[in-house]
Motif scaffolding. Structure first.
Motif, PDB file in Angstrom:
ATOM      1  N   ASN A  94       0.776  -1.248   0.000  1.00  0.00           N
ATOM      2  CA  ASN A  94       0.000   0.000   0.000  1.00  0.00           C
ATOM      3  C   ASN A  94       0.810   1.302   0.000  1.00  0.00           C
ATOM      4  N   GLY A 151       2.471   2.450  -2.530  1.00  0.00           N
ATOM      5  CA  GLY A 151       2.352   3.104  -3.842  1.00  0.00           C
ATOM      6  C   GLY A 151       3.342   2.632  -4.897  1.00  0.00           C
ATOM      7  N   LYS A 152       3.834   1.401  -4.767  1.00  0.00           N
ATOM      8  CA  LYS A 152       4.815   0.874  -5.727  1.00  0.00           C
ATOM      9  C   LYS A 152       4.219   0.751  -7.131  1.00  0.00           C
ATOM     10  N   SER A 153       3.048   0.123  -7.199  1.00  0.00           N
ATOM     11  CA  SER A 153       2.420  -0.077  -8.514  1.00  0.00           C
ATOM     12  C   SER A 153       1.964   1.251  -9.109  1.00  0.00           C
ATOM     13  N   SER A 154       1.510   2.161  -8.260  1.00  0.00           N
ATOM     14  CA  SER A 154       1.115   3.493  -8.739  1.00  0.00           C
ATOM     15  C   SER A 154       2.313   4.190  -9.360  1.00  0.00           C
ATOM     16  N   GLY A 162      -1.846  -5.530  -0.156  1.00  0.00           N
ATOM     17  CA  GLY A 162      -1.642  -6.832  -0.788  1.00  0.00           C
ATOM     18  C   GLY A 162      -2.280  -6.943  -2.153  1.00  0.00           C
ATOM     19  N   THR A 163      -2.330  -5.837  -2.872  1.00  0.00           N
ATOM     20  CA  THR A 163      -2.946  -5.852  -4.199  1.00  0.00           C
ATOM     21  C   THR A 163      -2.093  -6.621  -5.205  1.00  0.00           C
ATOM     22  N   THR A 164      -0.803  -6.317  -5.212  1.00  0.00           N
ATOM     23  CA  THR A 164       0.092  -6.967  -6.183  1.00  0.00           C
ATOM     24  C   THR A 164       0.513  -8.335  -5.671  1.00  0.00           C
ATOM     25  N   GLY A 173       3.975  -6.195  -1.872  1.00  0.00           N
ATOM     26  CA  GLY A 173       4.366  -5.537  -0.625  1.00  0.00           C
ATOM     27  C   GLY A 173       4.853  -6.553   0.392  1.00  0.00           C
ATOM     28  N   ASN A 228       6.995   8.562  -0.508  1.00  0.00           N
ATOM     29  CA  ASN A 228       5.828   8.739  -1.386  1.00  0.00           C
ATOM     30  C   ASN A 228       4.647   9.359  -0.629  1.00  0.00           C
ATOM     31  N   LYS A 229       3.716   9.847  -1.400  1.00  0.00           N
ATOM     32  CA  LYS A 229       2.468  10.454  -0.909  1.00  0.00           C
ATOM     33  C   LYS A 229       2.726  11.789  -0.215  1.00  0.00           C
ATOM     34  N   SER A 282       5.363  12.206  -5.228  1.00  0.00           N
ATOM     35  CA  SER A 282       3.975  11.778  -5.204  1.00  0.00           C
ATOM     36  C   SER A 282       3.715  11.018  -6.493  1.00  0.00           C
ATOM     37  N   ALA A 283       3.521   9.709  -6.346  1.00  0.00           N
ATOM     38  CA  ALA A 283       3.255   8.877  -7.526  1.00  0.00           C
ATOM     39  C   ALA A 283       1.930   9.301  -8.146  1.00  0.00           C
ATOM     40  N   ASP A 307       1.938  14.527  -1.229  1.00  0.00           N
ATOM     41  CA  ASP A 307       0.741  15.371  -1.395  1.00  0.00           C
ATOM     42  C   ASP A 307      -0.166  15.315  -0.166  1.00  0.00           C
TER      43      ASP A 307
END
Ligand SMILES: Nc1nc2c(ncn2[C@@H]2O[C@H](COP(=O)(O)OP(=O)(O)OP(=O)(O)O)[C@@H](O)[C@H]2O)c(=O)[nH]1
Ligand SMILES: [Mg+2]
Length: 296
Positions: A13, A15-18, A36-38, A60, A119-120, A150-151, A122
């Protein structure tokens, strides 16, 4: 020409894939606000006039609670070997936590330059606090670079690419310029459907949903795609189908838009759901996820 391999690692979570998608300027890897999306290692190949960088997105790294979690962690660690640079991502809106420290300890003695990406940014309103946090993190390791990014908002991504190019060696392109990724189009299509399942059902369903493309037929103008969504319980199947099929319909509508954007063609998408008990225990589950082959 500067060329090389760069892996993206960090907790779920962050933001690696983003980041992968932002760098490539297209949606290749699915993202969601659920951890755990990827599940698979996905390479995305970036090309410009002076470089070719192969970015390796990984699952992740987390405290595993089952076999799948173990395999996902292993995949992520394996893909920090032999690369030219490791991009270690942290969600700086949450600060640098124990989970981040755990990963840093595993990668810091590898003799591979590590870029710490905060990351993030923003989401960080208090910039003084951010500077304090950076000062603290700096002490933890001799990072090659520390870059707040910020991805999502595309902040400092150009700077990141410039810094990366400095680290990479001179060589010819490794892949042809048409190559985009190591995964198949079928895999990406199935992932688009899985993303919509995660997006629309949130915490109601666990992360054990798997999607397959069962049929893929393409002609000049249109693509017909059939996707099977497999879950391990009847009640999850009911949630995914929704009232009079409304949820499944919405999943299909959203996934089709991503598919059409990716393929540049009209897509006819059919989705259906099956509940298979003990699905997760089956050998096939891991094989189909592509998590098995080099984990032995
Ligand atoms: N505000 C903000 N949100 C972001 C940023 N980057 C990513 N996100 C969000 O963070 C969530 C997780 O992003 P992912 O890219 O899926 O994270 P991941 O590290 O690949 O996660 P796993 O695949 O689970 O390891 C998504 O909801 C993204 O939209 C950012 O720079 N700013
Ligand atoms: Mg991811």
């Amino acid at each position: 020409m500067k060329c090389g391999f760069v892996s993206l690692v960090g907790r779920p979570n962050v933001g690696k894939s983003s980041l992968l998608n932002t760098i490539l300027g297209m949606k290749l890897a699915i993202t969601s606000d659920v951890s755990g999306t990827t599940r698979n290692v996905i390479q995305g190949i970036y090309n410009d006039e002076e470089s070719q960088i192969i970015f390796v997105d990984t699952p992740g790294i987390h405290k595993p609670s089952n076999k799948l979690g173990n395999l996902m962690n292993k995949k992520a660690y394996n893909n920090t070997e032999g690369v030219d640079v490791i991009l270690f991502l942290v969600d700086i809106s949450k600060g640098f936590g124990k989970g981040d420290q755990f990963i840093l300890d595993k990668i810091k003695d590898k003799d591979i330059p590590i870029f710490l990406l905060l990351n993030k940014i923003d989401l960080v309103k208090d910039k003084t606090k951010l500077l304090e946090e950076i000062a603290k993190i700096k002490e933890l390791h001799d990072f090659k670079e520390i870059i707040p990014i910020s991805a999502k908002k595309n902040d400092n991504i150009e700077l990141l690419l410039e810094c990366l190019k400095k680290e990479l060696a001179e060589s010819e392109r490794i892949f042809s310029e048409e190559d985009l990724t190591n995964v198949t189009t079928r895999f990406i299509m199935a992932e688009f459907v899985r993303e919509k399942v995660l997006e629309l059902t949130h915490d109601e369903i666990p992360h054990t949903v798997t999607c397959y493309v069962e049929n893929y037929e393409e002609n000049e103008k249109v693509v017909h795609i059939q996707v099977l969504i497999v879950v391990d319980r009847d009640n999850i199947k009911k949630i995914i189908i929704g009232k009079q099929g409304s949820m499944l319909k919405e999943i299909g509508t959203r996934a089709r838009k991503d598919m059409e954007a990716f393929l540049g063609k009209k897509v006819f998408l059919e989705t259906y759901v099956k509940a298979l008990k003990n699905w997760r225990d089956e050998e096939k589950y891991f094989l189909e996820l592509g998590l098995k082959e080099d984990d032995e």
